[in-house]
Scaffold this active site. Structure first.
Site, short mmCIF file in Angstrom:
data_model
loop_
_atom_site.label_atom_id
_atom_site.label_comp_id
_atom_site.label_asym_id
_atom_site.label_seq_id
_atom_site.Cartn_x
_atom_site.Cartn_y
_atom_site.Cartn_z
N ASN A 319 0.82 -1.22 0.00
CA ASN A 319 0.00 0.00 0.00
C ASN A 319 0.85 1.27 0.00
O ASN A 319 0.37 2.35 -0.36
CB ASN A 319 -0.93 0.01 1.22
CG ASN A 319 -2.16 -0.84 0.99
OD1 ASN A 319 -2.44 -1.27 -0.12
ND2 ASN A 319 -2.90 -1.10 2.05
N CYS A 406 -6.75 -1.03 9.96
CA CYS A 406 -6.45 -1.91 8.83
C CYS A 406 -6.15 -1.00 7.64
O CYS A 406 -5.26 -0.16 7.75
CB CYS A 406 -7.60 -2.88 8.56
SG CYS A 406 -9.22 -2.10 8.42
N ASP A 408 -8.85 0.93 5.53
CA ASP A 408 -9.73 2.08 5.71
C ASP A 408 -10.42 2.09 7.07
O ASP A 408 -11.15 3.03 7.37
CB ASP A 408 -10.78 2.12 4.60
CG ASP A 408 -10.14 2.41 3.24
OD1 ASP A 408 -9.18 3.20 3.21
OD2 ASP A 408 -10.59 1.85 2.23
N GLY A 409 -10.22 1.05 7.86
CA GLY A 409 -10.71 1.07 9.23
C GLY A 409 -12.18 0.76 9.41
O GLY A 409 -12.76 1.13 10.43
N TRP A 410 -12.81 0.07 8.42
CA TRP A 410 -14.23 -0.23 8.61
C TRP A 410 -14.56 -1.70 8.41
O TRP A 410 -15.72 -2.09 8.46
CB TRP A 410 -15.10 0.62 7.68
CG TRP A 410 -14.69 0.67 6.24
CD1 TRP A 410 -14.27 -0.36 5.45
CD2 TRP A 410 -14.68 1.85 5.42
NE1 TRP A 410 -13.99 0.10 4.19
CE2 TRP A 410 -14.25 1.45 4.12
CE3 TRP A 410 -15.01 3.18 5.62
CZ2 TRP A 410 -14.12 2.34 3.07
CZ3 TRP A 410 -14.89 4.06 4.57
CH2 TRP A 410 -14.45 3.64 3.31
N ASP A 411 -13.57 -2.56 8.19
CA ASP A 411 -13.82 -4.00 8.05
C ASP A 411 -13.13 -4.79 9.16
O ASP A 411 -13.74 -5.14 10.16
CB ASP A 411 -13.37 -4.49 6.67
CG ASP A 411 -14.23 -3.92 5.55
OD1 ASP A 411 -15.46 -3.88 5.72
OD2 ASP A 411 -13.68 -3.51 4.52
N ARG A 412 -11.84 -5.07 8.98
CA ARG A 412 -11.10 -5.83 9.99
C ARG A 412 -11.02 -5.08 11.32
O ARG A 412 -11.06 -5.69 12.39
CB ARG A 412 -9.69 -6.13 9.46
CG ARG A 412 -9.68 -7.15 8.34
CD ARG A 412 -8.37 -7.19 7.59
NE ARG A 412 -8.23 -6.08 6.64
CZ ARG A 412 -7.33 -6.03 5.67
NH1 ARG A 412 -6.48 -7.03 5.53
NH2 ARG A 412 -7.27 -5.00 4.85
#
EC number: 3.1.3.95
Length: 759
Positions: A319, A406, A408-412
């Protein structure tokens, strides 16, 4: 009725009308309140036709479609196909033959012989596949987000094509405003529209965590979502954080998701969440470094803090080429960095697809299933999420604060923050607490439910089973510590299914701002309001409220299980006749009913004894002359004479004598002298509670002929003791024979009887 032909012809006629025709000008003014036209106007199938509808349209409909619309269980049927075969992959030689109904919201298959119904909500459909034509008809394979996989063989290919094209248009709307929740109406008086929307308040949940305080404060800069549009309006940050620090940190983080508090433990250690920094190969932000230092200082227990990057290190390095990446350890002091290796949404989606392929093997064998499950890697991913969550929970329990992100901070990030909180705080292991946890870490902090669950037409690469994975991890913890959770497996399954159903507005949208813009609280019903009417179905009978605060996940490979109740729940022959949890819950409810009834009768008996003792004392005091020995002897010997004598005295007594036969009841014997009851009150109280409940094992179908299977719950009526399905026992009321006065489940017949007998 050929629905496709009807719509095509109707559209053709409508196009022939002039732009200023009555139909075009008045169509948008149609409303349920339109007054009925005069008697002279035309009627179509007995329904008055509004005057602005063209005579040409009405005449054509009457000529071509002389049959009235078909309804099934109150649903208008768009397409009805008979002699359809439903194939069970375990019983391909003897398929079930029945009738298929297509409605605006469901696909319904009815088996006339067994009276069994299979309902498939359009929003639950994941994909539809029209298979090659066979000698018996045209097969249509439907796979659902609830892990139901079913094949319908329709005799005519033209009818199969009609059903296929209709479902393609119905199961995944183009616009979010076309979702089921905006048209759903529950049964009358089921629950009000506003129920559930006010159950959770973010500020109330943080007050429970003792925030704000002298260390953490409420940031008001996001009231209009200017700081981060995917965060809630109320975010909590360190007192030391300045306005410049917050703005700069937000700009330095992906999607503006700056570090914000999500959980504060009793020992002052905290869990904060954010997204990856836009660091690239060498970029830095002094204000972001100061922000993390301010978070570290909120915890006086240690002089360091963890930053947990949930991604594999190689993904984070990749990334950096896109200008993103991870924190440079040289720039952030007193911080220990950890990469914990949870794979991205694309890997998780492919993994679940392999699990479904393992479950759908045509000739399943032990080695074939186990090898397919192993190659999917699903259980490894579950263990990885649990392991990361355990690391965070253990660190916080030892007094070390953690910042999690993670990409974008909205899944893991949502997965591990919520699971760590679940391990740390017993409140989140209650029904109310688990709902608050989902509202906080998933809904308020912006998990992309509409994209991840495929609510509307979107890129297939955005769909991923992130929330399903979270529920799976919760189930793993429940399996290891069944006494630590107030809710049962059914609670998790209901949550999973309704996240995808869009029947309620709770999980529609990608963030808090989306839900406010859509005005979901005003236009739709809440899932929490629906579930509050069925709480007795979600209770875990083994739950012990007094538990240690921290529960630890056992990450040994043999302790991570395949969740058969989720991924194989529609497979016949692999489930117990009655789930153990249902049997235990039923036994507990029966014991509670009997104990409540015994407590009521005990109080009545005590009141009765008390009254008799008082009456005996009054009779003794009223005796002024001492009877002779001969009289006493005769009275003792001649019991029949004594009984007749007392009965005649009682008959001659005042009408309000409490022991007269026509006025005797438990209510008269109560210690409360003001309490009155009907003459049959005693009988009503004794017969109002079923002492014996019908054994669950002997019941295979409800009285409405609905057969019971592995995922339909058997429920006892507390008044008659019979077993019913959930549709037939949708009433509850307080029974006169129970001391608590709580409303309990009763069948419709008993409900009507009790209403007739009630004053």
């Amino acid at each position: 009725m050929d629905f496709t032909r009807f719509m095509n012809k109707f559209n053709e006629i409508e196009r022939q009308l002039s732009p200023t025709s009555a139909l075009r000008l008045s169509f948008d003014n149609i409303s349920p309140e339109t007054e009925e036209p005069p008697e002279g106007n035309k009627r179509l199938w007995g329904v008055p036709v509004p005057p602005f509808v063209s005579e040409k349209v009405v005449s054509w409909i009457e000529e071509e479609f002389n049959e009235a619309p078909i309804y099934y269980n109150g649903n208008c049927v768009l397409k009805k196909v008979e002699n359809v075969r439903m194939i069970d992959r375990y019983n391909t030689k003897n398929p079930t033959v029945g009738t298929l109904y297509l409605t605006a919201t469901h696909l319904i298959f009815v088996e006339p012989d067994s009276n069994k119904e299979t309902w498939i909500l359009h929003m639950h459909i994941a994909n539809i596949e029209k298979l090659p034509l066979s000698t018996t008809g045209s097969p249509l394979l439907i796979r659902c987000k609830t892990f139901l996989s079913v094949t319908f063989v329709i005799p005519k290919d033209s009818e199969c094509h009609d059903v296929y094209t209709s479902l393609i248009k119905l199961f995944q709307p183009v616009s979010i405003n076309k979702l089921y929740c905006f048209n759903y109406q529950p049964a009358k008086d089921d629950f009000p529209q506003n129920a559930g929307w006010d159950y959770f308040k973010l500020d109330a949940e943080f007050k429970r965590l003792r925030v704000p305080n002298d260390i953490w404060t409420l940031c008001t800069m996001n009231e209009k979502y200017d700081l981060c549009d995917t965060y809630p309006r109320q975010i909590y940050v360190p007192q030391e954080a300045t306005k410049l620090m917050l703005i700069s940190s937000s700009r330095f983080r992906s999607k503006g998701r700056l570090p914000a508090l999500t959980y504060l433990h009793a020992n002052k250690a905290s869990i904060c969440r954010c997204s990856q920094p836009l660091s690239g190969f060498s970029a830095r932000c002094l204000e972001d470094e100061q922000m993390l230092e301010a978070i570290r200082k909120t915890n006086p227990n240690t002089d360091y803090m963890y930053v947990v990057d949930t991604r594999p290190r190689i993904n984070a390095i990749a990334n950096r080429a896109a200008g993103k990446g991870y924190e440079n350890e040289a720039f952030y002091e007193n911080i220990k960095f950890h990469f914990l290796g949870i794979e991205n949404i694309h890997v998780q989606r492919a993994s679940l697809q392999k699990v479904l392929e393992a479950c759908e093997q045509k000739t399943p064998t032990m080695s074939g299933f186990l090898n397919a499950l192993e190659s999917s890697g699903w259980l490894k991913h579950i263990r990885s999420v649990l392991g990361t969550s355990s690391f965070i929970a253990n660190a916080v329990d030892k007094g070390v604060s953690v910042v999690v992100h993670c990409s974008d901070g909205w899944d893991r990030t949502a997965q591990v923050c919520s699971l760590a909180s679940l391990m740390l705080d017993p409140y989140y292991r209650t029904i109310k607490g688990f709902q608050a946890l989902i509202e906080k870490d998933w809904l308020a902090f912006g998990h992309k439910f509409s994209e991840r669950c495929g609510h509307i037409q979107t890129e297939a690469r955005e769909v991923s089973p992130i929330f399903t994975q979270f529920l799976d991890c919760t189930w793993q913890l429940m399996s290891q510590r069944s006494d630590a959770f107030e809710f049962n497996e059914r609670f998790l399954l209901i949550l999973h299914d309704h996240v995808h159903s869009c029947q309620f507005g709770t999980f529609v949208g990608n963030c808090e701002k989306d839900r406010l813009d859509l005005k979901l609280a005003e236009r739709t019903y809440s899932l929490w309001g629906f579930m509050s009417n069925h709480l007795n179905e979600y209770i875990n009978p083994l739950y012990k409220p007094v538990m240690d605060e921290l529960i630890k996940a056992n990450l040994a490979p043999q302790c991570i299980k395949f969740w058969r109740g989720m991924y194989s729940r529609f497979e016949s022959g692999i489930h117990p006749r009655e789930p153990l949890g249902d049997v235990l819950l039923d036994s507990k409810e029966h014991c509670n009913s009997l104990e409540d009834h015994v407590q009521h009768l005990t109080k009545r008996i005590a009141s009765f004894k008390n009254y008799i003792s008082k009456s005996a004392k009054k009779l003794q005091d009223a005796t002024t002359t001492k009877p002779s020995k001969e009289t006493v002897s005769n009275e003792i010997i001649d019991n029949k004479y004594n009984y007749d004598k007392k009965l005649s005295e009682l008959s001659a007594a005042d009408d309000d004598h409490p022991l007269k036969a026509n006025n005797m009841s438990f209510a008269n014997l109560s210690l409360n002298s003001e309490q009155t009851a009907s003459p049959n009150g005693l009988t009503d109280e004794i017969t109002a509670v079923a002492v014996d409940w019908k054994p669950m094992r002997n019941v295979t179908a409800c009285s409405c002929s609905t057969p019971f299977d592995q995922f339909s719950k058997k429920t006892h009526c507390w008044r008659c003791g019979e077993i019913f399905c959930e549709r037939c026992i949708d009433k509850s009321m307080a029974l006169p024979g129970q001391d608590s006065g709580k409303a309990v489940p009763v069948c419709r017949s008993c409900f009507r009887t009790m209403q007739k007998n009630s004053p």
